[in-house]
Design a protein around this motif. Structure first.
Motif, mmCIF file in Angstrom:
data_model
loop_
_atom_site.group_PDB
_atom_site.id
_atom_site.type_symbol
_atom_site.label_atom_id
_atom_site.label_comp_id
_atom_site.label_asym_id
_atom_site.label_seq_id
_atom_site.Cartn_x
_atom_site.Cartn_y
_atom_site.Cartn_z
ATOM 1 N N GLU A 1 -2.313 6.694 -4.871
ATOM 2 C CA GLU A 1 -1.057 7.379 -4.550
ATOM 3 C C GLU A 1 -0.011 7.021 -5.594
ATOM 4 N N SER A 2 0.582 8.047 -6.195
ATOM 5 C CA SER A 2 1.613 7.833 -7.229
ATOM 6 C C SER A 2 2.767 8.799 -7.016
ATOM 7 N N ILE A 3 3.233 8.892 -5.773
ATOM 8 C CA ILE A 3 4.344 9.783 -5.446
ATOM 9 C C ILE A 3 5.663 9.032 -5.655
ATOM 10 N N PRO A 4 6.818 9.715 -5.574
ATOM 11 C CA PRO A 4 8.104 9.054 -5.798
ATOM 12 C C PRO A 4 8.333 7.844 -4.892
ATOM 13 N N GLU A 5 9.191 6.926 -5.361
ATOM 14 C CA GLU A 5 9.444 5.662 -4.663
ATOM 15 C C GLU A 5 10.384 5.845 -3.473
ATOM 16 N N ARG A 6 9.891 6.560 -2.472
ATOM 17 C CA ARG A 6 10.600 6.712 -1.205
ATOM 18 C C ARG A 6 9.659 6.269 -0.095
ATOM 19 N N LEU A 7 10.104 5.293 0.675
ATOM 20 C CA LEU A 7 9.217 4.695 1.671
ATOM 21 C C LEU A 7 8.793 5.701 2.732
ATOM 22 N N ASP A 8 9.696 6.619 3.124
ATOM 23 C CA ASP A 8 9.328 7.596 4.146
ATOM 24 C C ASP A 8 8.221 8.521 3.648
ATOM 25 N N LEU A 9 8.292 8.908 2.357
ATOM 26 C CA LEU A 9 7.247 9.757 1.784
ATOM 27 C C LEU A 9 5.914 9.010 1.722
ATOM 28 N N LYS A 10 5.995 7.756 1.324
ATOM 29 C CA LYS A 10 4.762 6.970 1.208
ATOM 30 C C LYS A 10 4.124 6.744 2.577
ATOM 31 N N HIS A 11 4.946 6.480 3.606
ATOM 32 C CA HIS A 11 4.412 6.329 4.959
ATOM 33 C C HIS A 11 3.657 7.590 5.374
ATOM 34 N N ASN A 12 4.240 8.734 5.074
ATOM 35 C CA ASN A 12 3.628 10.010 5.459
ATOM 36 C C ASN A 12 2.304 10.234 4.735
ATOM 37 N N ILE A 13 2.317 10.098 3.415
ATOM 38 C CA ILE A 13 1.113 10.373 2.621
ATOM 39 C C ILE A 13 0.030 9.333 2.877
ATOM 40 N N LEU A 14 0.397 8.058 2.879
ATOM 41 C CA LEU A 14 -0.605 7.010 3.099
ATOM 42 C C LEU A 14 -1.195 7.081 4.498
ATOM 43 N N GLY A 15 -0.373 7.485 5.465
ATOM 44 C CA GLY A 15 -0.885 7.666 6.824
ATOM 45 C C GLY A 15 -1.938 8.764 6.869
ATOM 46 N N GLN A 16 -1.677 9.877 6.204
ATOM 47 C CA GLN A 16 -2.654 10.973 6.166
ATOM 48 C C GLN A 16 -3.929 10.545 5.433
ATOM 49 N N LEU A 17 -3.762 9.852 4.318
ATOM 50 C CA LEU A 17 -4.922 9.424 3.536
ATOM 51 C C LEU A 17 -5.807 8.476 4.332
ATOM 52 N N SER A 18 -5.196 7.601 5.108
ATOM 53 C CA SER A 18 -5.966 6.627 5.898
ATOM 54 C C SER A 18 -6.856 7.312 6.918
ATOM 55 N N GLU A 19 -6.448 8.492 7.379
ATOM 56 C CA GLU A 19 -7.258 9.246 8.327
ATOM 57 C C GLU A 19 -8.309 10.096 7.629
#
Length: 472
Positions: free
Chosen positions: A82-100
């Motif tokens: 994951e190399s998206i912008p440094e916003r924690l809310d965005l990372k929570h969203n993307i990493l949560g989806q990836l984990s599933e």
């Protein structure tokens, strides 16, 4: 092997290039309609520079694909970055989806430069920090933070693609390297704001001094040397009191006013605005390749990483003659026209000789035992031009392998299979203790004679035995 890259900016593109050029299939997910063009430009720069670090060919490139569906992109991936912008809310969203979306044994790495793993996984996502440095396809350092089992697995994968993983012992904001950069950046901002130095003068101070030292010794080893024969204790005793002096403003940050931003941006434009970003990237990459190849000779710093990675690269398959060279021509081997300089044709032949010596057992351990072959004569024929970035393949024929003599004929081929040069070399076996000629060990002699016997039916190649000035 497949890697999925989520976010195709400068860092994501660098990750894609690093995996792709090391033989992995790479799938990219990025909603930006310009992502394919941008990543294509990054990969073009990587193709120009990364293989030039090595004297062996990298594995065949993997397949690159672009996807608008993230689940499709990560399907079957062993590594997701994951190399998206440094916003924690965005990372929570993307990493949560990836984990599933991916199995538990798939590494999910985040390129975050500041967030800790506990922050990334606060909402239940599964991820580690895998923080790289730009350009990702050249610089080997990766900071790993997170679950020990996952970071251990990640480190093995990263080493296999020529990187140097640094596992951070404890979570800390900004990890390790960026904390140093932040300190230097703060001080530099004050120096500009207070009118002490311009952006160019500060960069000169780094480039002409400690930046070069740090590239091969780091911080503590540099200061150990500065302490002289008494070492680090003497250095700390001598310069430790200076830490109490008001030299820096590390804990203060100048206010980012419009005036300060305009001042720094204006000075930066004056310094390097005459070059495009792509031109600056290529200049940076060429300089990095040159310095890292120099470090490779001594196995120091990043050069040691390249040495170890190159040692594990597969040897090319021999056909009629053994392949003793298969590599990309680095920019440092070329002249102002972009043509390979004449001295490096001989260097390529010399490296091919070294490779052939390893094939017959006259390798580093053999030399350490006090025996080797010394070159006593060489002849180079220049038949066609070679260029920076072009693939160079060398095949070697044994013309004589009896007794003390080793007579080799190297064929240097360009990317299209054109014979670009030949290097004929005569060597003599030497006892390093007496510095006198001697017979090679029986094992070496046996392997050499087997090559000679196999090559003898081929006859003398065209150009063998020529001398300077001989008419065609």
């Amino acid at each position: 092997m497949k890697a999925a890259i989520i976010g195709g900016g400068v860092i994501g593109g660098g990750w894609a290039a690093r995996f792709l050029l090391n033989g992995w299939d790479v799938a990219v997910f990025d909603p930006d309609p310009e992502a394919e063009r941008k990543i294509g430009e990054v990969i073009a720069n990587a193709r120009r520079s990364l293989p030039a670090l090595y004297d062996k060919a990298l594995p065949p490139e993997g397949t690159l694909s672009f996807h608008t569906d993230m689940a499709e992109a990560v399907k079957g991936a062993g590594w997701v970055q994951e190399s998206i912008p440094e916003r924690l809310d965005l990372k929570h969203n993307i990493l949560g989806q990836l984990s599933e979306m991916v199995p538990e044994d798939t590494v999910i790495g985040s390129s975050t430069s500041g967030f800790k793993p506990s922050e990334l996984t606060a909402n239940g996502a599964r991820a580690i920090v895998a923080h790289p440095f730009n350009p990702v396809y050249l610089l080997p350092l990766i900071e790993l933070v997170g679950n020990p089992e996952t970071t251990g697995k990640a480190a093995e994968i990263l080493r296999s693609i020529g990187m140097a993983p640094l596992t951070v012992r404890k979570e800390i904001d900004a990890h390790i390297a960026d904390r140093f950069l932040e300190a230097v950046w703060r001080e530099a901002l004050w120096l500009v704001k207070d009118g002490i130095a311009t952006t160019e003068e500060i960069d000169e101070a780094i480039k002409m001094g400690f930046g070069i030292r740090w590239a091969q010794m780091g911080l503590f080893e540099t200061y150990r040397v500065a302490g002289g024969e008494a070492g680090m204790k003497h250095f700390m005793a001598q310069f430790g009191p200076a830490l109490k002096w008001p030299w820096t403003k590390l804990m203060d940050v100048p206010e980012f006013t419009d005036e300060l931003v305009d001042l720094i941006a204006g000075q930066s434009d004056t310094q390097s605005g005459h070059l495009s970003i792509r031109e600056l990237e290529r200049l940076r990459d060429d300089n990095l390749v040159g310095m890292m190849r120099a470090l490779k000779k001594t196995g120091t710093g990043a050069g040691g990483v390249i040495q170890r990675h190159e040692a594990g690269l597969p040897a090319p398959e021999a056909k009629d003659l053994p392949i003793t060279g298969d590599r990309q021509i680095p920019v440092s081997w070329t002249d102002y026209n972009g043509h390979m300089n004449e001295t490096h044709y001989l260097e390529a032949g010399s490296l091919a000789t070294d490779e052939f010596m390893q094939l017959i057992g006259a390798d580093a351990s053999y030399i350490a035992s006090g025996k080797s072959y010394f070159t006593i004569e060489s002849h180079v024929r220049y038949l066609s031009e070679l260029h920076a970035g072009e693939q160079l393949t060398i095949q070697t024929q044994v013309l004589n392998g009896k007794g003390k003599k080793l007579h080799l004929f190297h064929f240097l081929y360009g990317a299209d299979g054109t014979l670009a040069a030949t290097v004929e070399t005569l060597l003599l076996h030497v006892d390093l203790t007496t510095r006198a000629s001697s017979l090679p060990d029986p094992e070496v002699q046996e392997k050499l004679e087997s090559f000679h016997t196999a090559h003898e039916p081929l006859g003398l190649p065209n150009g063998a035995g020529r001398f300077v000035g001989q008419r065609a």
